[in-house]
Write a protein that holds these residues in place. Structure first.
Motif, mmCIF file in Angstrom:
data_model
loop_
_atom_site.group_PDB
_atom_site.id
_atom_site.type_symbol
_atom_site.label_atom_id
_atom_site.label_comp_id
_atom_site.label_asym_id
_atom_site.label_seq_id
_atom_site.Cartn_x
_atom_site.Cartn_y
_atom_site.Cartn_z
ATOM 1 N N UNK A 172 5.918 79.020 9.201
ATOM 2 C CA UNK A 172 5.485 80.221 9.920
ATOM 3 C C UNK A 172 4.558 81.079 9.056
ATOM 4 N N UNK A 173 4.888 81.210 7.767
ATOM 5 C CA UNK A 173 4.046 81.992 6.856
ATOM 6 C C UNK A 173 2.691 81.325 6.658
ATOM 7 N N UNK A 174 2.706 79.995 6.505
ATOM 8 C CA UNK A 174 1.429 79.266 6.330
ATOM 9 C C UNK A 174 0.536 79.497 7.540
ATOM 10 N N UNK A 175 1.095 79.387 8.720
ATOM 11 C CA UNK A 175 0.313 79.582 9.939
ATOM 12 C C UNK A 175 -0.189 81.023 10.049
ATOM 13 N N UNK A 176 0.644 81.981 9.658
ATOM 14 C CA UNK A 176 0.244 83.392 9.703
ATOM 15 C C UNK A 176 -0.896 83.683 8.732
ATOM 16 N N UNK A 177 -0.941 82.974 7.616
ATOM 17 C CA UNK A 177 -1.978 83.181 6.602
ATOM 18 C C UNK A 177 -3.232 82.361 6.871
ATOM 19 N N UNK A 178 -3.111 81.312 7.693
ATOM 20 C CA UNK A 178 -4.255 80.434 7.950
ATOM 21 C C UNK A 178 -5.264 81.142 8.842
ATOM 22 N N UNK A 179 -6.495 81.198 8.383
ATOM 23 C CA UNK A 179 -7.571 81.840 9.126
ATOM 24 C C UNK A 179 -8.313 80.834 9.994
ATOM 25 N N UNK A 180 -8.505 79.613 9.466
ATOM 26 C CA UNK A 180 -9.227 78.541 10.154
ATOM 27 C C UNK A 180 -8.596 77.211 9.784
ATOM 28 N N UNK A 181 -8.769 76.246 10.659
ATOM 29 C CA UNK A 181 -8.284 74.888 10.408
ATOM 30 C C UNK A 181 -7.107 74.564 11.297
ATOM 31 N N UNK A 182 -6.976 73.288 11.639
ATOM 32 C CA UNK A 182 -5.881 72.878 12.509
ATOM 33 C C UNK A 182 -5.981 73.565 13.859
ATOM 34 N N UNK A 183 -4.854 74.023 14.370
ATOM 35 C CA UNK A 183 -4.867 74.681 15.673
ATOM 36 C C UNK A 183 -5.551 76.043 15.655
ATOM 37 N N UNK A 184 -5.906 76.549 14.462
ATOM 38 C CA UNK A 184 -6.647 77.804 14.363
ATOM 39 C C UNK A 184 -8.144 77.581 14.621
ATOM 40 N N UNK A 185 -8.563 76.344 14.711
ATOM 41 C CA UNK A 185 -9.975 76.033 14.948
ATOM 42 C C UNK A 185 -10.716 75.769 13.665
ATOM 43 N N UNK A 186 -11.937 75.329 13.813
ATOM 44 C CA UNK A 186 -12.777 75.017 12.656
ATOM 45 C C UNK A 186 -13.515 76.259 12.208
ATOM 46 N N UNK A 187 -13.406 76.576 10.943
ATOM 47 C CA UNK A 187 -14.037 77.778 10.407
ATOM 48 C C UNK A 187 -15.400 77.496 9.815
ATOM 49 N N UNK A 188 -16.194 78.504 9.777
ATOM 50 C CA UNK A 188 -17.522 78.410 9.167
ATOM 51 C C UNK A 188 -17.711 79.620 8.277
ATOM 52 N N UNK A 189 -18.243 79.372 7.098
ATOM 53 C CA UNK A 189 -18.573 80.480 6.197
ATOM 54 C C UNK A 189 -19.842 81.143 6.658
ATOM 55 N N UNK A 190 -19.885 82.419 6.495
ATOM 56 C CA UNK A 190 -21.107 83.154 6.831
ATOM 57 C C UNK A 190 -22.030 83.226 5.659
#
Length: 145
Positions: free
Chosen positions: A127-145
């Motif tokens: 639960x903590x890992x998911x709360x801290x995850x910003x991108x990746x997996x079910x959070x979607x693919x992230x892109x750096x600005x």
């Protein structure tokens, strides 16, 4: 979200220590988020540190077992030399990927260069890992600005 590398470069792996900006009033601006990114996955380290503050480490990381992973992260050797090896690493269990250090790569580097065989670690719950995850997996693919 902005990265926090001291050089102002985009963080592609382990971010360096957060930059504290001083405003014209002389107050420190701590609004920037420290994060760790590995490929398309990104974690909010500021949040992970808040979640684990005061928690006793429940694990140990054997330094040599993680040495090969240092090739994948950017290490600021000057910062690494100043790190406190008594501060526990923060480790996340990545879905379908195993364990990953998300905070503490500079400490790991220092441990290896000073022949410290192991470091203490705090392991995030799922639960903590998911709360801290910003991108990746079910959070979607992230892109750096």
């Amino acid at each position: 979200m902005s990265d926090c590398t001291a050089s102002g470069e985009r963080a592609t792996a382990a971010s360096q220590p957060p930059v504290t900006r001083i405003s014209a009033s002389g107050r420190a601006d701590r609004s920037r988020v420290e994060f760790f990114q590995m490929m398309a996955w990104r974690w909010d380290i500021t949040k992970a540190k808040k979640l684990t503050q005061g928690r006793a480490p429940e694990g140990r990381i054997e330094s040599r077992e993680w040495a090969g992973m240092l090739q994948l992260v950017s290490i600021n050797r000057e910062h690494a030399a100043e790190t406190d090896l008594s501060e526990p690493l923060i480790v996340a269990t990545v879905p379908n990927g195993g364990m990953l250090i998300i905070d503490g790569w500079h400490r790991l580097y220092k441990a290896l260069t000073t022949e410290v065989p192991e470091l203490s670690a705090i392991v995030l719950t799922a639960e903590e890992e998911l709360a801290c995850r910003m991108h990746g997996g079910e959070k979607g693919q992230g892109h750096l600005r």
